[in-house]
Design an enzyme around this catalytic site. Structure first.
Site, PDB file in Angstrom:
ATOM      1  N   CYS A 325      -2.137   0.912 -13.086  1.00  0.00           N
ATOM      2  CA  CYS A 325      -1.384   2.154 -12.943  1.00  0.00           C
ATOM      3  C   CYS A 325      -2.033   3.281 -13.753  1.00  0.00           C
ATOM      4  O   CYS A 325      -3.101   3.757 -13.387  1.00  0.00           O
ATOM      5  CB  CYS A 325       0.086   1.951 -13.315  1.00  0.00           C
ATOM      6  SG  CYS A 325       1.154   3.301 -12.749  1.00  0.00           S
ATOM      7  N   HIS A 425       2.031  -2.937 -10.406  1.00  0.00           N
ATOM      8  CA  HIS A 425       2.619  -3.607 -11.563  1.00  0.00           C
ATOM      9  C   HIS A 425       3.035  -5.010 -11.136  1.00  0.00           C
ATOM     10  O   HIS A 425       3.582  -5.203 -10.044  1.00  0.00           O
ATOM     11  CB  HIS A 425       3.848  -2.850 -12.063  1.00  0.00           C
ATOM     12  CG  HIS A 425       3.535  -1.578 -12.765  1.00  0.00           C
ATOM     13  ND1 HIS A 425       2.830  -1.539 -13.947  1.00  0.00           N
ATOM     14  CD2 HIS A 425       3.830  -0.288 -12.451  1.00  0.00           C
ATOM     15  CE1 HIS A 425       2.713  -0.282 -14.336  1.00  0.00           C
ATOM     16  NE2 HIS A 425       3.298   0.501 -13.454  1.00  0.00           N
TER      17      HIS A 425
END
Length: 483
Positions: A325, A425
């Protein structure tokens, strides 16, 4: 209208989140329509809800334990620390501003509390039981007047309360007595009993303490939960960053605004992870730049403190570099941010062929994808995204095949030379992918391949809940609730 049960703790990290998770599964297994609730949570580990907003990972896990789809109603107020005594305020899954701790206590809390209690009323009306999690200690003298996550919620909901303490840390009887003495008479009356968590040894040795508590307060000890090795995410306010060097030296950089570090739990179990805080420590087999609550500020911190040069040098010498991310964004060529840091165009570290532009709307979705990176090419994975950034790359890491169950075809992430980055994630919670990733690196070092096993969060919830149920007086709790 349904009933409410509240789990309070004598301190942060007493085990409230996991006890609520276990109770959610135990009562769901008994056929009750149960949902979790925490009026306000402070966490850097967030997850997507069914509505597309953000909630705490703790309430996300509890929803799974209840066999419910995670909803923003289960965690209406989420505070995401930004540093310098400020937090981003997320209400019903959406960011509503950034405030200092003082301004929040003096001006924001009451309005949000009233709205959160409206949500709680709705949950009570629609379900048999709401299991409410408290936050930290309910009796901090300097905070109690401002507390909207503990006894004020318990009294509003007319909930029965359980007080849990972590006996592994010591001083548990004193902490229960201290907490009970600092509760008001009305608050003490709502407590139905005590739970001792993480006990190692013969519980019969605790009997004199149990007798003292019952004589003093007229409340029984409802359970002694043994110390359990488990693979469920813990609440993150007291998260530790151990330095564990396994056969592969896996390093995760502890960024000032690190977020969603539960991403790396499977690496802990399979190998060990070394969290690094100094540039001179960089040089592992794998270097991971994790997610960040403030990507550009953390990138500039890496640059200022010598990490950027250290990462580039280690990569040149053979280290494999991964970005998750915000870490993926930092490893790219360029970031244009007029939203989060408002710093405009900033050069990235340059190890991945990607450019990122921050947009005003945050993407919060559950994803399924197919990996394009060589040693794991074709592996089906799932995870979730929570991001303002939109990145483009001619060499994507994966193709998203579904967003919240709806089919799509969307490239994401990037692949570089001995490097990749992804918005997924939870990528390492996909064990086939993680095995292939680790064994690719182990083969390079001449190490035998490893199997990290096959299990699911669902299976782990069931196993953990079973242990709690065997050591908890569930029948008495149900009796107190009139169920």
């Amino acid at each position: 209208m349904g009933d409410a049960l509240m789990v309070l703790g004598t301190l942060s990290g007493a085990g409230k989140s996991l006890l609520v998770t276990a109770l959610c599964r135990i009562l769901s297994n008994l056929g009750y329509d149960v949902v979790p609730f925490k009026s306000q949570n402070m966490s850097l580990n967030s997850a997507p809800s069914i509505e597309g907003g953000e909630i705490s990972r703790a309430q996300y896990l509890q929803a799974i334990a209840c066999r419910k789809k995670p909803s923003v109603k289960f965690n209406p107020i989420l505070l995401k620390p930004e540093g310098n005594m400020r937090s981003q305020v997320v209400f019903m899954g959406k960011p509503v501003g950034s405030v200092s701790a003082r301004d929040y206590m003096l001006s924001k809390k009451e309005e949000l509390f009233r709205k959160a209690m409206t949500v709680l009323n709705e949950l009570k009306e629609k379900h048999d039981l709401v299991i409410i999690e408290g936050a930290g200690s309910p009796v901090e003298i300097n905070l109690k007047d401002y507390d909207i996550a503990n006894t004020r919620v318990m009294l509003y909901a007319k909930a029965k309360g359980i007080l849990v303490t972590d006996i592994d840390r010591g001083g548990s009887f004193a902490s229960i007595v201290g907490t009970m003495e600092l509760l008001s008479e009305r608050e003490r009356e709502a407590i139905i009993g005590f739970v001792f968590n993480r006990f190692r040894g013969d519980a019969s040795l605790l009997k004199p303490g149990f007798e003292y508590l019952e004589k003093r307060y007229g409340k029984p000890t409802l359970g002694v939960i043994p110390y359990v090795e488990h693979r469920l995410p813990e609440e993150d306010s007291l998260a530790e960053f151990p330095k564990v060097r396994g056969e592969l030296h896996i390093q995760v950089i502890k960024l000032p605004h690190i977020s969603n570090f539960t991403d790396f739990e499977p690496l802990h179990w399979a190998n060990g992870v070394d969290y690094v805080t100094k540039a001179e420590e960089i040089g592992g087999d794998v270097i991971i730049v994790p997610g960040s609550k403030n990507t550009v500020e953390d990138l500039l911190w890496l640059r200022k403190n010598g990490f950027e040069d250290a990462i580039i040098e280690a990569h040149r010498e053979g280290s494999f570099v991964v970005g998750i991310c915000g870490g993926f964004q930092m490893l790219g060529e360029k970031i244009i941010d007029t939203v989060e840091s408002k710093r405009g165009t900033v050069n990235g570290i340059g190890l991945l062929p990607a450019k990122t532009v921050f947009e005003k709307t945050k993407r919060t979705n559950h994803l399924t994808a197919k990996v394009l990176w060589g040693p794991a090419k074709g592996t089906a994975v799932e995870g979730y995204e929570i991001r303002f950034g939109r990145s483009t790359s001619e060499r994507p890491f994966s193709v998203i095949t579904a967003i919240n169950g709806a089919k799509t075809f969307e490239p994401e992430g990037a692949i570089g030379k001995r490097a990749f980055g992804t918005y997924l994630h939870g990528i390492f919670h996909n064990f086939v992918f993680t095995e292939r990733f680790l064994n690719f690196l182990r083969a390079e070092k001449g190490l035998e391949p490893v199997s990290i096993g096959r299990w699911s969060i669902e299976e782990e919830i069931e196993r953990f809940a079973g242990i709690v149920e065997r050591n908890l007086d569930v029948e008495r709790i149900l009796g107190e609730l009139g169920l």
